[in-house]
Structures are given as C-alpha cells and as structure tokens.
Design an enzyme around this catalytic site. Structure first.
Site, PDB file in Angstrom:
ATOM      1  N   GLU A 165     -74.631 -13.388 -51.831  1.00  0.00           N
ATOM      2  CA  GLU A 165     -74.422 -14.363 -50.763  1.00  0.00           C
ATOM      3  C   GLU A 165     -73.229 -13.958 -49.908  1.00  0.00           C
ATOM      4  O   GLU A 165     -72.365 -13.211 -50.344  1.00  0.00           O
ATOM      5  CB  GLU A 165     -74.202 -15.771 -51.308  1.00  0.00           C
ATOM      6  CG  GLU A 165     -73.322 -15.894 -52.545  1.00  0.00           C
ATOM      7  CD  GLU A 165     -71.948 -15.297 -52.487  1.00  0.00           C
ATOM      8  OE1 GLU A 165     -71.228 -15.558 -51.482  1.00  0.00           O
ATOM      9  OE2 GLU A 165     -71.568 -14.548 -53.425  1.00  0.00           O
TER      10      GLU A 165
ATOM     11  N   GLU B  24     -71.036 -11.434 -52.954  1.00  0.00           N
ATOM     12  CA  GLU B  24     -71.932 -10.517 -52.227  1.00  0.00           C
ATOM     13  C   GLU B  24     -73.102 -10.025 -53.071  1.00  0.00           C
ATOM     14  O   GLU B  24     -74.044  -9.453 -52.539  1.00  0.00           O
ATOM     15  CB  GLU B  24     -71.177  -9.266 -51.709  1.00  0.00           C
ATOM     16  CG  GLU B  24     -70.095  -9.527 -50.705  1.00  0.00           C
ATOM     17  CD  GLU B  24     -69.525  -8.217 -50.125  1.00  0.00           C
ATOM     18  OE1 GLU B  24     -70.033  -7.127 -50.439  1.00  0.00           O
ATOM     19  OE2 GLU B  24     -68.554  -8.311 -49.346  1.00  0.00           O
TER      20      GLU B  24
END
Lengths: 346, 346
Positions: A174, A317
């Site tokens: 994300e 991430e």
C-alpha cells in the site's frame, strides 16, 4: 450476486486430504520430523491451498493499493499528502523500496490508483481511481458504502487479472500518507482494544503527534459509529481506499486458491477485515514480517499468525512480502528437491 | 607464527568511516530514515567489513564441517553415529536440506570431512580428516590440543581457499551426530550458565534422554576441566572437530574482511569461541535464524545479536544461512538500486 458476494461465496476451506499427503511426504524427507519448522508448515499450507503436494512458484506479484486519506488534515502524519503520489511514482520508475526488493525477488509490482489525490502520468499505473482521497474521518465518513464496495471489488478484479496472467503467489502492499491512522481506526472499531496498545508512530511521529493521533482516532470512531459486525461499514466510515483494495485482494486470492502474503500493519488490518467477512480466507494467508507498529501484535494474535521475519522494517509498500516470497519458494523446493529415506535405501 | 595466530592477528575493527558514508547514503534513500531496519544495519555492516559503500554478493558458499563425536556412546542422541556419514553423503549428492536450500539460493556447498568415523567415496568431498571421530568426553578429552589447532587451522585454510575462489559471503554449517551435546558442553565450560538453560533436545530427545544429556555434559566438564579463558582448550577437551573447523571459518572470514553467517546453535557456539579468541571477529558475523535449542538464546545474548528469521528450524547443516543469504543480498540491492530524494528533485 455482486462480485464481492460471489467472491466470498467461493471461498472454501483448505484441502485437508492434500495436507495429509503433504505431511507424509514431509515425514519421508531426509531430516528429523518437523525439523524444517516453518518451511514445513508453509509446504503443508500450500498443499491445502492448491490441492497439490508439489507446488511451483510460477509468477509472483505484489499488488500495491494507493489512495490518499482526508484525515491528514488533522496533522496525524509526519509527511504531507503529496508524498503518496511521489511514492507511487517511484514504485513505477523502480526507485522505491518495494520496486527494488520486488525486482530482486523476481516479483512484478502492480500499482493501483484507487484514490490518489493527484494524477500520475505513467502507463504502468493501473488507473482505477474511485475518488481523489477519502473524507476526513475526524469530521465524517471516509467514503460511502458504495465507494467502499467498489474499492474492495476493484481489488478483487485486479487480483483476479493478475492470477489470470499466471501469478500464483501474491503480496499485498500500500501507499497512502495517513494510513496507519485509518488502519488503527479500523482495528479500534473492529476490536475496541485500548488505543494505547494499538496506535503507533507510523513513519515517525513525536510524542505529541502520537497523542493527537490517538485522540483523532477516538473522535473518528465515536463520530462515525462504524458497526463492528460489518467490516464494509468500518472500512467505509473510518478506513481508506488502500485498506479496501487490499481486503479485496485477500478475498480474491482465497476464492482462487492462491497463497497471499500479509505485509505489515496496514496489510494486516485489511487481512483482518477479509477474515471477518469470511473466516476461511485466513487459511490462504501467510504472515511475512513482524511489524514495528504496536497494533501489529494485536493483528497477529487475532489472526493466530506468527511472522517469519523480524527485520524492524516499517516502510510498508509490500517490502516484507518481497522477502517472504523467497522463503515460500524455498519451501516448495524443499518439498520437490530433498531426498527421502527411501532414496538412500533406509 | 602459526596460521591460527597469524589469522587472529590480522583481524581488525570495522571501517567506521565507510559505515558513516553508508549511513549518509541510507539516509538519502527514498524512505523514512531507518525504516528498512535490519536491511539498513546489514548494509552498514557490509560497508564496515569491506570498506565500500556499495557491495555486491559475487559468490556465496556454505562451508559444512563434518565430524563424529565419541560422546554418542553415552546415548545422548536419538540417532546412531552412522547418520553423520549418511547426511554428509546426501549433502554431496544434493539431497539434504542444506544442499537443496543452498542450490535454491545460489550458494555452493563445501563439505569438509574433518573427523567422520567412516569414508565417503565422492570427489566433491573435501578430505581433511584429522581423526576418525573424537574421544568420548564423558571419559576423557575429545582430542589433543594439537588436533584442535589443526582442525581450526583446516577451517581457516578451507575458508581462505573459498574466498580466493571468489566467495564473498560465507555461511557456516555442520554435520555430526552428538554435536548439540558437545556444543552445550563448550558453552557450559565457557559460561558456567545453568545446564537447565543451555541444554536442549537436539534432533528429538525424550525427557529421560535430556536428563542424561545434562548429566553427561556436567560429567565431561568436571572430568576434563577445560580452562574457560582458553577456547582452544575448551574445544579440545569437550568440543568436536565441527566446532573447531567452524571457529576457524569465522576467524578466517574476519581476517579476510568477508561477512560470515551464523546458522543455529552449534554454529553459534563456534562463533562464540572465535569471539573469545578475538572480540573484533564478532563484527564480521551476521546471525541468521533463531534456533530452537535453548542455548541459542544465551549465545545471542553473549554475542549481542538478534536473529532475523524465526523459522522454528532445528536441522542444522547451515540451512538457516541459505535463507539469510537472500536477505543480505537484498540489503545490497537496496543500497545500490533505490532512488534518492535528490533523484526526484527533493
């Protein structure tokens, strides 16, 4: 039936017969029984997921859900909003943490714009913007229920496409400044655990910033009154597009019988949302690393999962997934390549 | 000067200037400072080891020290002695755990016969047998001081050769039935920690077997009276050829400024012996996984190291090193491939 309901309906338990066969194979390998620990439990889980004793990692992808969060108006993050777009861009140009680690581990990175408040001009971006950022949860809901369902279903669609293309090991990532705040709000709404236990410093808040973050989360949940029995309502009222998209990703993997890796705290909150929608989805998930966010420990307990990696990483991430992919693939090689006692005539 | 003393004399501290430069580079990368945790500390350590900010893993090898232990006469193991030779053979034929995981991770496996009580007819074996197994430490010393030094120096020679051939990341492995007993005896002799805290079940002892193992270790240390200030004496009196060889491996890597990975309990005991001979050697070591042997926690505390992987593995052989290699290489890629804030004009 909606795509979300169809997907949930298709999720069934693991294949216990295949797991028993896998256990027999594991016990025949040249080692004391159980001595390869987590590699063995992963191999067993993969058998339960695919129904096959021997599994091969054919395609790896980390699906990164990007969205901005209106709550950053409340100074809950040490970074400004623009950073979400910048980070997403560096994922596409190969410069970010997950881009580098994903490439090293042989994984594709699929960046999905579900709700960035800004436009990225890069053909590699998967453009599925639902809205330019969510509403400020301290003042009202993050999004409507329809928007939440659209974001979850977009996560399902993108994941299904990746699986159709040959991905059989999925990671979740994300990007979205403010998303440890929204994730903590979702976790608080779902569990009512003490805010002191579940709220952390995100990318690096001060003591004062941390106190403010807790107060904002409390305010958001009191104001929006999400229904703890209804994860879609919780995501809509105090979550974010990234959490919604990742929830869809977890559900899609479970419905397609593909293993899916949990990254850190935000990814873990989405995993919990998926499990609350369909408990069997848990069996398709693999926890990668231990997160430094305090709420992470609560998630691991609720999901009954232990991380394999303790890297003190807090970048998000999907970076933890990249490292876990190697371990999962190692488990498949153990299963296919190790000799048995029979091979050496014992 | 002997090879052992030469090697010890050549070990110097890490290059702190290179580490400072590495830290500057780490802080310029596109991430919150410190957010890649252990990957960052590994990158910093590698800079200190090699003197270069950017490092590339060019050649990986796991050096496996094989030897039999006379103490197995005392029923301290759930496996018979012949298994040492069998396992070493399966390492050479590619069937064992470390053979499979090493191949998957791109590492060469170098199996060294330092003291197997049996002969293996395979040209890939590095034949450096010192004696056919050690003496039973419950009745006398494992070996003479000269034999211990020869075993340590053989470990140094083999490691130096591997480095000369291009290996710049080394893992340590072992095979030798009974070696959790000898390792526990060495650790007990060096630390005098409670036997209840440091002795475990090895490959799978019963409660009764565990009590016997503790009693044998106590007897061996009381009988042989190893000098806790002299690790060579401890290895000679209650250790084994595998521990000696791995101690040499750790010292050689430190003297050649090559990073070396600690595997599980037995490898950790050898690492501790090396550190007791030359404290600076610690700075060249990287702990891979958390061992299930209780003594492992004592070693981590004494060496002030935290494992990165928690895999519940207890196979030994160097299997944890294979998995750690991937993480260490990932750290080098982070350092060389991630973008900086300057790259995106910030």
């Amino acid at each position: 039936m909606s795509l979300l309901n169809q997907t949930i309906a298709r999720i069934t338990p693991l294949d216990t017969k295949a797991m028993e066969e896998a256990q027999k194979r594991l016990d025949s390998l040249l080692k004391p029984q159980g001595s390869l620990g987590r590699l063995e439990s992963i191999a067993r889980q993969l058998a339960g997921i695919t129904g096959k004793i021997q599994n091969k990692v054919e395609g790896k992808a980390i699906i990164v859900m990007a969205g901005d969060n209106g709550v950053i108006e409340e100074s809950v993050s040490s970074y400004p909003k623009d950073v979400s777009k910048l980070v997403a861009e560096t994922m596409l140009t190969g410069l970010s943490g997950v881009a580098v680690l994903g490439k090293f581990e042989g994984a594709k990175i699929k960046v999905v714009d579900l709700g960035l408040d800004g436009d990225i001009d890069n053909p590699a971006l998967i453009k599925r913007k639902i809205k330019r950022g969510t509403g400020n949860i301290a003042k009202g809901p993050a999004m409507t229920r329809d928007e939440a369902i659209r974001a979850i279903e977009t996560g399902i669609e993108i994941t299904n496409l990746a699986i159709d293309e040959g991905t059989n090991l999925v990671g979740t990532g994300e990007v979205g400044i403010g998303n440890t705040t929204t994730s903590s709000a979702v976790l608080y709404a779902l569990t009512k655990e003490s805010l002191d236990l579940l709220v952390g410093r995100g990318a690096g808040l001060s003591d004062e910033g941390l106190a403010n973050k807790k107060a904002i989360i409390k305010k958001a949940v009191e104001l929006n009154k999400p229904d703890p029995e209804d994860p879609v309502d919780v995501i809509a009222k105090v979550g974010g597009f990234d959490i919604a998209g990742m929830t869809g990703c977890f559900l899609a993997c479970a419905s397609r019988r593909v293993p899916v890796v949990i990254d850190g705290f935000i990814s873990g909150v989405a995993a919990l949302c998926a499990v609350r929608m369909k408990p069997e989805s848990r069996e398709y998930m693999i926890q990668s690393h231990g997160t430094e966010e305090p709420g992470g420990k609560i998630i691991h307990k609720l999901l009954d999962m232990e991380p394999m990696l303790f890297m003190k990483m807090r970048l998000g991430e999907g970076t933890g997934c990249a490292l876990a992919f190697n371990i999962i693939e190692a488990a498949t090689r153990m299963m296919s390549d190790m000799g048995t006692f029979a091979d050496i005539g014992m």
